[in-house]
Structure formats: structure tokens, C-alpha cells
Write an enzyme that holds these catalytic residues in place. Structure first.
Site, PDB file in Angstrom:
ATOM      1  N   HIS A   1       5.173   4.879   2.870  1.00 44.39           N
ATOM      2  CA  HIS A   1       5.539   5.889   3.891  1.00 44.39           C
ATOM      3  C   HIS A   1       6.361   5.242   5.004  1.00 44.39           C
ATOM      4  CE1 HIS A   1       3.103   8.961   2.095  1.00 44.39           C
ATOM      5  NE2 HIS A   1       1.998   8.251   2.209  1.00 44.39           N
TER       6      HIS A   1
ATOM      7  N   CYS B   1       0.843  -1.193   0.000  1.00 46.32           N
ATOM      8  CA  CYS B   1       0.000   0.000   0.000  1.00 46.32           C
ATOM      9  C   CYS B   1       0.884   1.251   0.000  1.00 46.32           C
ATOM     10  CB  CYS B   1      -0.847  -0.025   1.267  1.00 46.32           C
ATOM     11  SG  CYS B   1      -1.932   1.387   1.478  1.00 46.32           S
TER      12      CYS B   1
ATOM     13  N   GLY C   1      -7.966  11.654  -0.603  1.00 41.82           N
ATOM     14  CA  GLY C   1      -6.564  12.073  -0.695  1.00 41.82           C
ATOM     15  C   GLY C   1      -6.126  12.810   0.561  1.00 41.82           C
TER      16      GLY C   1
ATOM     17  N   THR D   1       0.630   3.452   2.109  1.00 47.62           N
ATOM     18  CA  THR D   1       0.990   3.596   3.523  1.00 47.62           C
ATOM     19  C   THR D   1       2.278   2.836   3.839  1.00 47.62           C
ATOM     20  OG1 THR D   1      -1.350   3.717   4.040  1.00 47.62           O
ATOM     21  CG2 THR D   1       0.116   3.257   5.872  1.00 47.62           C
TER      22      THR D   1
HETATM   23 ZN    ZN Z   1      -3.693   0.213   2.353  1.00 45.35          ZN
END
Ligand code: ZN
Length: 345
Positions: free
Chosen positions: A43, A38, A264, A40
Site C-alpha cells: 500500500h 508486507c 481482513g 502494508t
Molecule cells: Zn506486516
């Protein structure tokens, strides 16, 4: 078991061995087959400001997966070993106001797999029985591994009520592209898309957008959209880029009285003209977080079973878990869109 952990307060992840977790009385132990990477996870991999402020060092990462129930806790009644499942990654104790009033996806005590507690980039994962989602037999593993982000797209599209409406999808990343095919399947009349990545814009067209604009070429597309919509603007804006200029452009392309659903996430607080874009426009603005439990999951299953979702061009790469370095690099470089890793499949 093999696990991919955030091993230090810095970039990348580390492949390591961990004990197989023991399910509590109301938990299930799932043997993981496939996982999705993902934004995420990116990050967390890059260890940006958000990750540094949120992610505990030592955690097993990942939250998108499909697997098979291996064992169940002593109080589990609904499921048995052998069942192919995914899971809702937002975990709540079902005690707060929102959990008790049909909005568990925004519970105040939400803890997220792979962010606040151990995730799925491992041979096994434990989740509460309430979070288990049995996967329909006709949904392939590759798709079942990415129900989490697909659910974000379905939640956003369904919240904005797109049927027989013109829609602007701002941002054609993984979820934005999923939203194109979901919006088309959900009956959007005409879909416009914007991004800064020409191959992704091309894919958006292939998935059903009638026009896809490169916003690096300026604001002229807003007039194009207005000309195509009786001079008014689109009925619905799905903001999926998180880019500050896109909030301004997207709302300028939205008609008065239109609906904007925002998924977003800008990387920092942005300045944005609420007078023009919301108040005088009479816009309805919806914040979208996670997936409705479990309404979104049922809607997603129906859309998948309809055969109308086109995901083959979005799920571009598969790697074995051991090749996680290559998998993350493929995703981060933009060469891959949705990258899946095979754990036990
Ligand atoms: Zn996700």
C-alpha cells in the site's frame, strides 16, 4: 546507512543514505539481517488512499525483520549486543487503559514501525527495549524475518479457538495461507479455504485445507460446506480477504452460534447484513489487530518449535535489499507470496 524511504507523496520507494540512528536510554539499536515485505508495504509502495492519509513522506519503511543487537541504551537491562532478535512493531508508552490491562496490542497511542516511525528497510533500526523479541536459536532467519505476519495468523487462529472445530479460512493471501498451517497445527479438525487465485488455493490444500474453493465460481461452495458440516456450517470463520462479498459468503457458511475472527480489512466501508449474520445467528465476532503482547509471540514460538508449521512454500523469494524494485514487483505481481530481502546476511 542504506535505507529504503518513502521519498515523495507518490508511488515507489527510494534507496538512500541516512545516518545510523542513536538509541535513547531505553532503546536498542539493531543491525538488520533480513526483512519481509508486507501487504502494508505494498500500500505504501503504491501510495493508495490509505497510505496517502497515514504515511509521512521521508519515513524509512518496513516492519518485519530479524537482526542482531548492535548497541543498547544506558538504561537497558534485559538485553546485550550480539543477541539475535525480532521485535513487536506496535509501540506504546504503556500508559493507556489497554496497555495496563493486558491488551497493549490495541493501545490507543500505538505507533507502528515503518508506518508512524522509521522502520526496518535499512541497515539499522532502533526499537524500545520492551518491544524486543529474542529469537529462539532453532528458528531460521528466513522465518524469524516474518514473525510479524505469522503472529497475525497465530493471533487470529488462537483467538477463535479452533481445536477440534471445522474452520473456513476466507482469503489465501500471505496471512491466510499462514493461517491454514497454523490452524492445522493448533488442532482444527477440518479446514476449508476460499480465494480467487487457483495456485494459492492449491497451496492451501497442500498446507492442510481439505477443500479450497474458487469463489469466482459462485456461492455453491456454501452448500458444499454445509453438507459437510451436518447442514449447519463451520464452527469458525477466519476472514482474511477483506473482500466485501467474502464477508457475506463467509458468514453464510458459519453455523449459528459460531465464532468469526476478522483480520481482513475492506478497502472502504461495506454494507453487510448484521441482522442475519450476527444477531439471529448468535455469532461471536472478534476483531483482530496485531499480536497480543506477548502471549501471541510465545504461542508462535511453541508452534514453530513443534515442527508442525509449513512455511517453506509460503516464503517464496529472497532478494538483496538493493534489488528492492524487483522484490516489490515479484510480490505485487503475485508471482511471489512472501518475499524477503537480505540486508546484512
Ligand atoms: Zn506486516
Amino acid at each position: 546507512m542504506r535505507s529504503l524511504i518513502k521519498h515523495h507523496a507518490g508511488p515507489e520507494l527510494q534507496f538512500t543514505q541516512r545516518p545510523i540512528p542513536t538509541p535513547g536510554p531505553r532503546d536498542v539499536l539493531i543491525k538488520v539481517k533480513k526483512v519481509g515485505i508486507c501487504g502494508t508495504d505494498r500500500h505504501i509502495w503504491e501510495w493508495d488512499q490509505w497510505a496517502a492519509s497515514r504515511i509521512p513522506v521521508g519515513i524509512i519503511t518496513g516492519h518485519e525483520f530479524v537482526g542482531t543487537i548492535e548497541a543498547v541504551g544506558s538504561a537497558v537491562t534485559k538485553y546485550q549486543p550480539g543477541l539475535r532478535v525480532s521485535a513487536e512493531g506496535h509501540i506504546t508508552a504503556w500508559k493507556d487503559f489497554n496497555s495496563r490491562t493486558g491488551n497493549a496490542h490495541i493501545a490507543s497511542d500505538t505507533r507502528i514501525l515503518g508506518i508512524d516511525r522509521d522502520g526496518c528497510f535499512a541497515d539499522y533500526i532502533v526499537v524500545p527495549e520492551e518491544n524486543v523479541w529474542p529469537v529462539h536459536p532453532s528458528i531460521p532467519d528466513k522465518v524469524a524475518a516474518v514473525l510479524d505476519p505469522l503472529g497475525n495468523a497465530v493471533h487470529t487462529v488462537m483467538a477463535a479457538d479452533v481445536s477440534a472445530k471445522s474452520v473456513l479460512i476466507s482469503g489465501t493471501g500471505i496471512i491466510g495461507l499462514m493461517a491454514v498451517t497454523v490452524a492445522k497445527a493448533a488442532g482444527a479438525s477440518r479446514i476449508f479455504a476460499t480465494d480467487i487465485n487457483p495456485p494459492r488455493l492449491e497451496l492451501a490444500r497442500k498446507l492442510g485445507a481439505i477443500e479450497a474453493y474458487d469463489v469466482r465460481q459462485g456461492d455453491a461452495f456454501i452448500n458444499d460446506i454445509k453438507r459437510a458440516t451436518r447442514g449447519e456450517g463451520v464452527d469458525v470463520l477466519l476472514e482474511m480477504s477483506g473482500a466485501a462479498p467474502a464477508f457475506d459468503q463467509g458468514f453464510r457458511a458459519l453455523r449459528n452460534g459460531g465464532t468469526a475472527a476478522i483480520l481482513g480489512i475492506p478497502s472502504k466501508p461495506i454494507t453487510w447484513n448484521i441482522t442475519e449474520h450476527v444477531v439471529f445467528k448468535g455469532a461471536k465476532v472478534l476483531g483482530i489487530n496485531g499480536r497480543r503482547m506477548f502471549e501471541t509471540w510465545y504461542q508462535m514460538e511453541e508452534l514453530l518449535l513443534s515442527g508442525r508449521l509449513e512455511l517453506d512454500d509460503i516464503i517464496t523469494h529472497e532478494f538483496p535489499l538493493e534489488d528492492f524494485q524487483k522484490a516489490f514487483k515479484t510480490m505485487i505481481s503475485g508471482e511471489g507470496i512472501k518475499v524477503v530481502m537480505n540486508v546484512n546476511s
